[in-house]
Write a protein that holds these residues in place. Structure first.
Motif, mmCIF file in Angstrom:
data_model
loop_
_atom_site.group_PDB
_atom_site.id
_atom_site.type_symbol
_atom_site.label_atom_id
_atom_site.label_comp_id
_atom_site.label_asym_id
_atom_site.label_seq_id
_atom_site.Cartn_x
_atom_site.Cartn_y
_atom_site.Cartn_z
ATOM 1 N N VAL A 285 0.173 -0.803 0.509
ATOM 2 C CA VAL A 285 -0.156 -0.276 -0.307
ATOM 3 C C VAL A 285 1.078 1.669 -0.102
ATOM 4 C CG1 VAL A 285 -1.590 1.272 1.378
ATOM 5 C CG2 VAL A 285 -1.663 -1.325 1.220
ATOM 6 N N ALA A 286 1.973 1.499 1.303
ATOM 7 C CA ALA A 286 2.563 2.729 1.028
ATOM 8 C C ALA A 286 3.666 3.108 -0.533
ATOM 9 C CB ALA A 286 3.469 2.416 1.985
ATOM 10 N N ALA A 287 3.572 1.742 -1.050
ATOM 11 C CA ALA A 287 4.773 1.825 -2.676
ATOM 12 C C ALA A 287 3.987 3.491 -2.662
ATOM 13 C CB ALA A 287 4.579 0.757 -2.726
ATOM 14 N N ASP A 288 2.398 2.743 -2.989
ATOM 15 C CA ASP A 288 1.980 3.252 -3.576
ATOM 16 C C ASP A 288 0.784 5.107 -3.285
ATOM 17 O OD1 ASP A 288 0.759 3.667 -6.642
ATOM 18 O OD2 ASP A 288 -1.109 3.309 -6.105
ATOM 19 N N SER A 289 1.881 5.545 -2.236
ATOM 20 C CA SER A 289 0.711 6.284 -1.507
ATOM 21 C C SER A 289 2.104 7.566 -1.466
ATOM 22 C CB SER A 289 0.705 5.943 0.177
ATOM 23 O OG SER A 289 1.700 5.394 0.698
ATOM 24 N N VAL A 488 -7.117 9.853 -6.104
ATOM 25 C CA VAL A 488 -5.870 10.134 -5.222
ATOM 26 C C VAL A 488 -5.315 9.031 -4.664
ATOM 27 C CG1 VAL A 488 -5.656 12.495 -5.898
ATOM 28 C CG2 VAL A 488 -6.584 11.703 -3.825
ATOM 29 N N PRO A 489 -3.766 9.575 -4.187
ATOM 30 C CA PRO A 489 -3.613 7.862 -3.524
ATOM 31 C C PRO A 489 -4.628 8.315 -2.004
ATOM 32 C CG PRO A 489 -1.707 9.670 -3.652
ATOM 33 C CD PRO A 489 -3.076 9.630 -4.725
ATOM 34 N N ARG A 490 -4.523 7.371 -1.292
ATOM 35 C CA ARG A 490 -5.467 7.409 0.263
ATOM 36 C C ARG A 490 -4.714 8.407 0.823
ATOM 37 N NH1 ARG A 490 -10.011 5.608 0.255
ATOM 38 N NH2 ARG A 490 -9.913 3.519 -0.687
ATOM 39 N N ASP A 491 -3.415 8.760 1.177
ATOM 40 C CA ASP A 491 -2.740 9.571 2.185
ATOM 41 C C ASP A 491 -2.496 11.069 1.444
ATOM 42 O OD1 ASP A 491 -1.057 9.562 0.446
ATOM 43 O OD2 ASP A 491 0.708 8.430 2.258
ATOM 44 N N PHE A 492 -3.340 11.400 1.026
ATOM 45 C CA PHE A 492 -3.368 12.599 0.013
ATOM 46 C C PHE A 492 -4.550 13.318 -0.715
ATOM 47 C CE2 PHE A 492 -3.522 16.061 -2.820
ATOM 48 C CZ PHE A 492 -2.357 16.606 -2.527
ATOM 49 N N TYR A 595 -14.307 -4.077 14.453
ATOM 50 C CA TYR A 595 -15.437 -3.748 14.037
ATOM 51 C C TYR A 595 -14.366 -1.729 13.016
ATOM 52 C CZ TYR A 595 -15.004 -0.991 18.338
ATOM 53 O OH TYR A 595 -14.400 -0.582 20.037
ATOM 54 N N PHE A 596 -13.794 -2.764 12.397
ATOM 55 C CA PHE A 596 -12.918 -1.871 11.949
ATOM 56 C C PHE A 596 -12.964 -1.728 10.363
ATOM 57 C CE2 PHE A 596 -8.173 0.384 12.617
ATOM 58 C CZ PHE A 596 -8.958 1.153 12.064
ATOM 59 N N ASN A 597 -14.228 -1.359 9.903
ATOM 60 C CA ASN A 597 -14.756 -1.499 9.171
ATOM 61 C C ASN A 597 -13.864 -0.735 7.915
ATOM 62 O OD1 ASN A 597 -18.045 -2.355 7.603
ATOM 63 N ND2 ASN A 597 -16.907 0.341 6.499
ATOM 64 N N HIS A 598 -13.111 -0.081 8.286
ATOM 65 C CA HIS A 598 -11.890 0.813 7.237
ATOM 66 C C HIS A 598 -11.198 0.223 6.511
ATOM 67 C CE1 HIS A 598 -13.939 4.414 9.244
ATOM 68 N NE2 HIS A 598 -13.339 5.935 8.158
ATOM 69 N N VAL A 599 -10.945 -0.683 7.348
ATOM 70 C CA VAL A 599 -9.926 -1.290 6.983
ATOM 71 C C VAL A 599 -10.094 -2.951 6.482
ATOM 72 C CG1 VAL A 599 -7.827 0.080 8.611
ATOM 73 C CG2 VAL A 599 -9.093 -1.978 9.196
ATOM 74 N N GLY A 602 -13.658 -1.437 4.114
ATOM 75 C CA GLY A 602 -13.649 -0.824 3.156
ATOM 76 C C GLY A 602 -12.156 -0.141 2.729
ATOM 77 N N GLY A 603 -11.719 1.126 1.914
ATOM 78 C CA GLY A 603 -10.635 1.499 1.191
ATOM 79 C C GLY A 603 -9.354 1.704 1.680
#
Length: 677
Positions: A285-289, A488-492, A595-599, A602-603
């Motif tokens: 994941v981080a390589a594309d962020s 855009v990348p998730r961390d942006f 219950y960590f739906n985000h991860v 989700g995406g």
């Protein structure tokens, strides 16, 4: 069913190609998916079997144009999955998810596609491409490699199996969590136990009970660990019951237990990452962020955890003094924190609600700020029908004319998953001649009858935040759908939405929307100042609970081969928090694993750190707006031109530097969260 009867098989003739929800029925989805996948396969086959040498037009542009039916049905279907599901939708989702994964793999892993892209990529600087087109070719080629194009046949076969399984598992996680959250709502027969709740909150609880055919009141659950009622309920036993209902979601055993899903998702993601040449899923994941590496993410979290925990411990000492002889428990924190807030800042959250009526916040706050900054105007379209009667639609204009449509689905219901989000029903693209149709979805308790919808200030902030995402979609101005809006990348992606939160407390905005819903009187000036001062209170807790969730996400997704089984999920979670130095019993993570739906549905897998990563950019940008006069059209135009309009058409940090004139600095974030003291 004939093709003419299925509204997905042709572009909608409604304004902005808004899906025709008057005609869409559940039985249309399955056939439309079948036609959409078949049509897309045929379109891709025509591209890949073209005997002409590959060109940008006959390969890259043709791929961007393909799959329109599949895109139309997918955007509506998955919007319904999240916002208004039912057993038929859930059954189809379980069936279609692995089929869609297989379809994507059939395209992505076709060696003819990679051969054409690689050929074009090798000649990319000789093709005379404009910058956005060059970036599209480069991104498509990179995506092909990340999607497994360079694997051998055995590797591709295993990747197909993994993608199908992961799609099914994440679908199951979301379905089980929604069912368990609905089942975990706390039923209260004795209204005296609701002492401390506002009249609006009590009305919403009564309406929730009535909707299920129950007497009394029902306290439904929001997605995070912390439930809003915990700040107000004077009945400590009820607070504990509500808290335990929240943190035990997915971990009670039975048909909706999610622990096995958590374990298997982590295991298969780790295997897929290794197959694709990465150490673990987080590295993939981080390589594309914008972060670029797991080490960069770990470094940020490691720097922030110690001061956040120190602040939380200091707050705990203060709250324990307020609690007296009772040991401070996690279900007490919000309640006593509210008491301290009232004592120190004379701001009672309940006293603010009459000044925060939903429509006024929306029109005189959110829309007003967007008008001042970007010249936007909003005209409600009662003639446009959506998937639920509660959903409202506005047509959006700027100085140049029509922009798109904005939809808002504000109220909680049993058919909607928890949380708040933005999604697009139509994405902006000059190539396809499309203007955007974007949605904001929240989970505000709906009051009974004609009672006004009065918000907490937290809900106001959420509305401004999600509208920041909506602006990213509405103001997109790109050629290719691949780069539209929030692509855009998730961390942006959280950066523009977090920036938009600043206007909720901007004086010119706050004085317009924060008015008593009965008298029209503005929020008293002394309360305004105390509200601003009080917002900084509790940052130790807020930062620590967030970082704990981010740590958990990274812990699950930096695993390689030793993944805990279902019975040891909670043990792994406890160890991960302890190892990171963030295991505070009174400050549980914002989301626990089950219950960590985000991860897990989700995406945001291995990407929950994105909020704090983006907040570095956000805080630095808020400082820029403040230094340059705040709510001025020139400022909005600059942000729109450099960031909001560009979507993914430029490298994200290049967009940031084009706006700010330099790289981001972390000092404003540390100051905001009290982490520099």
């Amino acid at each position: 069913m004939s093709e003419s009867d299925n509204p997905f098989l042709h572009a909608s003739d409604l304004p902005y190609e808004l899906p025709d929800f008057r005609r869409i029925a559940d039985e249309h989805f399955g056939p439309a998916f079948e036609v959409g996948m078949a049509e897309h396969r045929a379109e891709v086959e025509a591209i890949l079997s073209n005997p002409e040498p590959p060109t940008f037009e006959n390969t890259v542009v043709a791929l961007e144009r393909s799959g329109r039916v599949l895109d139309r049905v997918s955007t509506v279907f998955f919007s319904r999955v999240s916002a208004h599901t039912n057993p038929a939708i859930e059954e189809l989702q379980a069936r279609i998810a692995p089929q869609l994964a297989a379809h994507r793999d059939a395209v992505a892993l076709d060696p003819r596609l990679y051969a054409r892209l690689r050929d074009l990529h090798g000649r990319r600087h000789d093709l005379g491409l404009d910058p956005e087109s060059l970036r599209l070719l480069e991104r498509m080629t990179d995506d092909a490699v990340r999607n497994g194009a360079e694997l051998d046949d055995a590797g591709k076969a295993r990747l197909r199996e993994l993608n199908a399984a992961l799609s099914s598992l994440s679908t199951a996680f979301g379905r089980h969590l929604l069912a368990d959250a609905n089942a975990s709502a706390v039923h209260v027969d004795d209204p005296a136990r609701l002492d401390g709740l506002s009249s609006g909150a009590i009305s919403a609880a009564a309406a929730a009970a009535a909707a299920r055919g129950l007497s009394g009141h029902l306290l439904t659950l929001v997605l995070p660990t912390g439930q809003p009622a915990l700040a107000s309920l004077t009945d400590r036993a009820l607070r504990e019951e509500l808290f335990r209902a929240s943190v035990e979601r997915g971990a009670r055993g039975g048909e909706h237990d999610t622990r096995a899903l958590v374990s298997e998702l982590a295991r298969l993601r780790a295997e897929r990452a290794r197959l694709l040449g990465f150490r673990d899923h987080a590295s993939y994941v981080a390589a594309d962020s914008t972060a670029g590496s797991v080490e960069a993410v770990a470094g940020l979290l490691a720097d922030l955890v110690p001061p956040a925990v120190a602040n939380a411990k200091a707050e705990a000492v203060e709250l324990q003094a307020v609690a007296g002889e009772e040991t401070l428990e996690p279900w007490d924190w919000a309640f006593h924190g509210e008491r301290v807030r009232r004592q120190r800042f004379s701001v009672d959250t309940a006293t603010l609600r009459p000044y925060l009526e939903l429509d006024r916040v929306l029109h005189d706050g959110v829309f007003f700020a967007a008008g001042q900054l970007y010249g936007l105007r909003f005209v409600e379209r009662d003639d446009l029908v959506m998937y639920h009667e509660d959903v409202r639609v506005w047509e959006v204009f700027d100085d140049a004319g029509p922009v798109g449509l904005y939809g808002a689905d504000f109220y909680a219901r049993d058919s909607k998953r928890g949380g708040a989000w933005m999604n697009s029903l139509v994405t902006q693209s000059r190539l396809l001649g499309q203007r955007p149709v974007v949605m904001n979805t929240l989970n505000i308790p709906k009051p009974a009858g004609d009672e006004p919808t009065l918000l907490t200030f937290s809900e106001v902030t959420t509305l401004f935040h999600e509208f920041g995402h909506a602006l990213h979609g509405l103001l997109s101005d790109v050629t290719y759908p691949r780069f539209s809006g929030t692509s855009v990348p998730r961390d942006f992606v959280e950066f523009p939405s977090q920036v938009n939160e600043m206007w909720s407390l901007w004086p010119e905005v706050l004085t317009r929307y924060a008015r008593h819903h009965e008298t029209g009187e503005p929020l008293p000036a002394d309360l305004v100042e105390k509200l601003r001062a009080g917002r900084a209170y509790g940052e130790g807790f807020a930062t620590t609970e967030y970082l704990a969730a981010a740590v958990l996400d990274q812990a699950w997704h930096t695993l390689t081969d030793e993944v805990p089984d279902a019975e040891h999920v909670q043990e792994f979670e406890a160890r991960a928090l302890a190892d990171a130095g963030i295991a505070l019993p009174a400050v549980p993570p914002r989301y626990r694993s089950t219950y960590f739906n985000h991860v897990f549905a989700g995406g945001y897998s291995a990407g929950y750190y994105s909020y704090i990563w983006s907040e570095v950019l956000d805080a630095d940008t808020v400082e820029w707006f403040t230094e340059n006069g705040g709510l001025r059209r020139e400022n909005g135009d600059a942000f729109r031109a450099a960031v909001l309009s560009r979507g993914g058409a430029v490298e994200p940090m290049a967009a940031y530097r084009a706006f700010r004139g330099r790289d981001p600095e972390i000092a404003p974030l540390l100051e905001r969260r009290g982490l520099n003291r």
